[in-house]
Design a protein around this motif. Structure first.
Motif, PDB file in Angstrom:
ATOM      1  N   THR A  42       0.837  -1.198   0.000  1.00 18.94           N
ATOM      2  CA  THR A  42       0.000   0.000   0.000  1.00 18.94           C
ATOM      3  C   THR A  42       0.872   1.249   0.000  1.00 18.94           C
ATOM      4  N   GLU A  43       1.981   1.183   0.735  1.00 14.80           N
ATOM      5  CA  GLU A  43       2.896   2.332   0.806  1.00 14.80           C
ATOM      6  C   GLU A  43       3.533   2.625  -0.553  1.00 14.80           C
ATOM      7  N   GLU A  44       3.886   1.570  -1.297  1.00 19.49           N
ATOM      8  CA  GLU A  44       4.478   1.745  -2.621  1.00 19.49           C
ATOM      9  C   GLU A  44       3.473   2.367  -3.594  1.00 19.49           C
ATOM     10  N   VAL A  45       2.246   1.880  -3.551  1.00 22.90           N
ATOM     11  CA  VAL A  45       1.201   2.433  -4.417  1.00 22.90           C
ATOM     12  C   VAL A  45       0.979   3.899  -4.055  1.00 22.90           C
ATOM     13  N   GLN A  46       0.917   4.194  -2.763  1.00 22.17           N
ATOM     14  CA  GLN A  46       0.720   5.579  -2.320  1.00 22.17           C
ATOM     15  C   GLN A  46       1.879   6.461  -2.777  1.00 22.17           C
ATOM     16  N   ARG A  47       3.097   5.953  -2.703  1.00 20.07           N
ATOM     17  CA  ARG A  47       4.261   6.724  -3.123  1.00 20.07           C
ATOM     18  C   ARG A  47       4.182   7.056  -4.611  1.00 20.07           C
ATOM     19  N   GLY A  56      -2.212  17.370  -5.918  1.00 20.05           N
ATOM     20  CA  GLY A  56      -2.390  16.946  -4.536  1.00 20.05           C
ATOM     21  C   GLY A  56      -3.813  16.637  -4.119  1.00 20.05           C
ATOM     22  N   ASP A  57      -4.701  16.341  -5.093  1.00 18.06           N
ATOM     23  CA  ASP A  57      -6.091  16.071  -4.728  1.00 18.06           C
ATOM     24  C   ASP A  57      -6.363  14.613  -4.354  1.00 18.06           C
ATOM     25  N   GLY A  58      -5.313  13.764  -4.424  1.00 16.14           N
ATOM     26  CA  GLY A  58      -5.478  12.364  -4.065  1.00 16.14           C
ATOM     27  C   GLY A  58      -5.937  11.481  -5.214  1.00 16.14           C
ATOM     28  N   PHE A  59      -6.066  12.055  -6.393  1.00 15.98           N
ATOM     29  CA  PHE A  59      -6.472  11.317  -7.583  1.00 15.98           C
ATOM     30  C   PHE A  59      -5.538  11.678  -8.734  1.00 15.98           C
ATOM     31  N   LEU A  60      -5.509  10.825  -9.749  1.00 13.66           N
ATOM     32  CA  LEU A  60      -4.741  11.120 -10.949  1.00 13.66           C
ATOM     33  C   LEU A  60      -5.694  11.469 -12.076  1.00 13.66           C
ATOM     34  N   SER A  61      -5.514  12.644 -12.640  1.00 14.66           N
ATOM     35  CA  SER A  61      -6.280  13.039 -13.818  1.00 14.66           C
ATOM     36  C   SER A  61      -5.551  12.533 -15.054  1.00 14.66           C
ATOM     37  N   PHE A  62      -6.240  12.575 -16.198  1.00 15.54           N
ATOM     38  CA  PHE A  62      -5.564  12.179 -17.427  1.00 15.54           C
ATOM     39  C   PHE A  62      -4.351  13.066 -17.672  1.00 15.54           C
ATOM     40  N   GLU A  63      -4.473  14.350 -17.402  1.00 12.32           N
ATOM     41  CA  GLU A  63      -3.361  15.279 -17.618  1.00 12.32           C
ATOM     42  C   GLU A  63      -2.139  14.890 -16.791  1.00 12.32           C
ATOM     43  N   GLU A  64      -2.354  14.471 -15.550  1.00  9.60           N
ATOM     44  CA  GLU A  64      -1.232  14.054 -14.702  1.00  9.60           C
ATOM     45  C   GLU A  64      -0.579  12.781 -15.232  1.00  9.60           C
ATOM     46  N   VAL A  65      -1.393  11.852 -15.694  1.00 10.83           N
ATOM     47  CA  VAL A  65      -0.849  10.615 -16.261  1.00 10.83           C
ATOM     48  C   VAL A  65      -0.103  10.934 -17.559  1.00 10.83           C
ATOM     49  N   TRP A  66      -0.659  11.823 -18.376  1.00 10.50           N
ATOM     50  CA  TRP A  66      -0.016  12.209 -19.631  1.00 10.50           C
ATOM     51  C   TRP A  66       1.334  12.881 -19.357  1.00 10.50           C
TER      52      TRP A  66
END
Length: 83
Positions: A42-47, A56-66
């Motif tokens: 869980t710590e690795e996934v969180q990292r 820093g919203d706790g989610f990944l948007s498409f823009e962040e993944v891109w």
């Protein structure tokens, strides 16, 4: 990066965004790791999430993944090969 690269990244994003809400949650990211046969704590996934989650919203948007894809193209190509 080409339009084809962006389309592949969108396909990857949609695979991870299991509930289709336009963002990848921590639990969705953990499921993606499992799907690839990666045993991550869980710590690795969180990292990894924190590394990619620029707003820093706790989610990944498409823009962040891109943006991550653009910064780490060889890593993302390896991930895409497994899909």
């Amino acid at each position: 990066m080409t339009d084809e690269d962006k389309a592949e990244c969108e396909r990857l994003f949609k695979c991870f965004d299991q509930d289709g809400d336009g963002k990848i949650s921590l639990s969705e990211m953990a499921e993606a790791f499992k799907a690839f046969g990666t045993t991550a704590s869980t710590e690795e996934v969180q990292r990894r999430m924190t590394e990619m989650d620029k707003d820093g919203d706790g989610f990944l948007s498409f823009e962040e993944v891109w943006e991550f894809n653009r910064a780490n193209p060889s890593l993302m190509k390896e991930v895409m090969k497994k899909l």
